[in-house]
Design an enzyme around this catalytic site. Structure first.
Site, PDB file in Angstrom:
ATOM      1  N   THR A  15      82.849 -15.731  10.270  1.00  0.00           N
ATOM      2  CA  THR A  15      82.382 -17.101  10.030  1.00  0.00           C
ATOM      3  C   THR A  15      82.971 -18.081  11.029  1.00  0.00           C
ATOM      4  OG1 THR A  15      82.051 -16.650   7.705  1.00  0.00           O
ATOM      5  CG2 THR A  15      82.391 -18.941   8.273  1.00  0.00           C
ATOM      6  N   TYR A  28      74.411 -19.886   6.334  1.00  0.00           N
ATOM      7  CA  TYR A  28      74.855 -19.719   7.715  1.00  0.00           C
ATOM      8  C   TYR A  28      74.812 -18.258   8.083  1.00  0.00           C
ATOM      9  CZ  TYR A  28      79.340 -17.759   6.291  1.00  0.00           C
ATOM     10  OH  TYR A  28      80.306 -16.953   5.778  1.00  0.00           O
ATOM     11  N   SER A  61      82.473  -9.457   9.014  1.00  0.00           N
ATOM     12  CA  SER A  61      83.499  -8.423   8.809  1.00  0.00           C
ATOM     13  C   SER A  61      83.162  -7.463   7.677  1.00  0.00           C
ATOM     14  CB  SER A  61      84.879  -9.045   8.609  1.00  0.00           C
ATOM     15  OG  SER A  61      85.018  -9.605   7.327  1.00  0.00           O
TER      16      SER A  61
HETATM   17  C1  SIN Z   1      84.118 -15.116   6.696  1.00  0.00           C
HETATM   18  O1  SIN Z   1      84.383 -14.901   7.862  1.00  0.00           O
HETATM   19  O2  SIN Z   1      84.737 -16.006   6.069  1.00  0.00           O
HETATM   20  C2  SIN Z   1      83.078 -14.377   5.914  1.00  0.00           C
HETATM   21  C3  SIN Z   1      82.235 -13.464   6.711  1.00  0.00           C
HETATM   22  C4  SIN Z   1      82.999 -12.373   7.388  1.00  0.00           C
HETATM   23  O3  SIN Z   1      83.961 -11.877   6.833  1.00  0.00           O
HETATM   24  O4  SIN Z   1      82.617 -12.014   8.499  1.00  0.00           O
END
Ligand code: SIN
Length: 343
Positions: A15, A28, A61
């Site tokens: 994110t 998003y 992730s």
């Molecule tokens: C985040 O980054 O807060 C959620 C999405 C991810 O883990 O890639």
């Protein structure tokens, strides 16, 4: 003026590199923006460090996997081994950051700073948290007092140890908590204070560091092309049957982590499935779904008799990481148990 410390920034997505998809503040897509764009949004970084960026992955992730972990570890180790590099910063989604951080904490042979950083709000959001988190992460990575503390996670002005930290909230910026013994330190607009040393072995003192480059001799031939041994997590609940455990065994799991109720407990039906799996040489680790506390041996379950392993303080997802690495070295239950008391 002395030259700025050199930092290698390994980008993986998340994110922190996310952008909103419409007028709504909530929707998003993770891993959309380039790292160069994120760095350009924080010009103050130029006064902290000379940053060289390497894009290792561009994923949310939730898609982090063994192969990407191995690539990330190799790229981080290469950077850390370079004499001119002061430390490594890794941008990463928050969802599985604790797992990646713990994995790297066990496989990187270094005393230099390694800092994972992410954000809860995408880069285009009102009051995005990524820019300050990134600034703080670089500040932590260039600070001499960060050395020898293992892999760290920086977010929301907090510094956490990889072993202790867990994501605890779906949306709030203060999602990271370390329930057992609290923060490693605080960082306020680049000024940092450490409060505690790490309590368990890590990085330069880890028996798993550096990662072997060839497949482990302990892997069966059927799995020798898999990067790491398969370990599944099975979540316990009231009225649990044996099906999830049996399915994991049938799928070829070499280890199963039970996210047990309470003190890593299981109902009688599921317990008999776990016992059968252990007899079939699948390593059974009892962790807890409670989010805190120690799972000790032989409290309500006869670990000695059944050949189970207790996770100590590790939550299920971190117990899985340690078991995967442990199984690359041994399938001996006592040796595996000792690892859970060591890391
Ligand atoms: C985040 O980054 O807060 C959620 C999405 C991810 O883990 O890639």
């Amino acid at each position: 003026m002395p030259p700025l410390p050199r930092i290698r920034l390994l980008a993986t997505g998340g994110t922190i590199a996310g952008a909103q998809t419409g007028g709504d503040q909530r929707g998003y897509k993770a891993a959309t923006l380039s790292m160069d764009a994120l760095i350009a949004a924080v010009p103050q970084l130029a006064a902290l460090a000379a940053i060289a960026v390497e894009q290792v992955a561009a994923i949310g992730s939730q898609d982090m996997d063994d192969a990407t972990w191995l690539t990330l570890a190799a790229r981080a180790q290469a950077a850390l081994d370079a004499p001119g590099i002061a430390g490594v910063v890794i941008t990463h989604g928050t969802d599985t950051m604790e797992e990646t951080a713990f994995f790297l904490n066990l496989v990187l042979r270094t005393e230099k700073p390694v800092v994972l950083v992410g954000a809860m709000r995408p880069a285009t959001a009102i009051s995005a948290d990524g820019p300050m988190n990134l600034y703080n992460a670089v500040a932590v990575a260039v600070a001499p007092e960060t050395s020898r503390r293992g892999v760290l996670v920086v977010a929301n002005d907090e510094i956490h140890f990889a072993r202790e930290v867990a994501k605890t909230n779906t949306t709030q910026v203060g999602t990271f908590r370390a329930t057992h013994r609290g923060l490693a330190g605080l960082v306020n607009a680049g000024r940092l204070h450490f409060y505690a040393p790490p309590v368990r072995r890590h990085t330069a003192a880890s028996e798993f560091a550096p990662l072997p480059v060839s497949p482990s001799p302990h892997l069966p031939v059927s799995q020798s092309s898999a990067p790491l041994p398969r370990v599944d997590i099975v979540y316990a609940h009231a009225g649990m049957g044996r099906e999830a455990i049996d399915a994991a065994v049938r799928a070829g799991a070499r280890g199963i982590v039970i996210a047990g109720v309470g003190d890593g407990n299981l109902g009688a039906v599921a317990l008999s499935a776990a016992a059968a799996a252990a007899r079939a040489d699948v390593a059974i680790v009892r962790s807890s779904r409670t989010g805190g506390g120690v799972v000790e041996r032989n409290i309500e379950i006869d670990d000695d008799g059944l050949g189970f392993i207790a996770a100590d303080e590790l939550n299920p997802q971190k117990a899985r990481v340690l078991l995967m690495l442990g199984l690359t070295r041994t399938s001996d239950r006592r040796a595996l148990q000792e690892m859970f008391f060591t890391y």
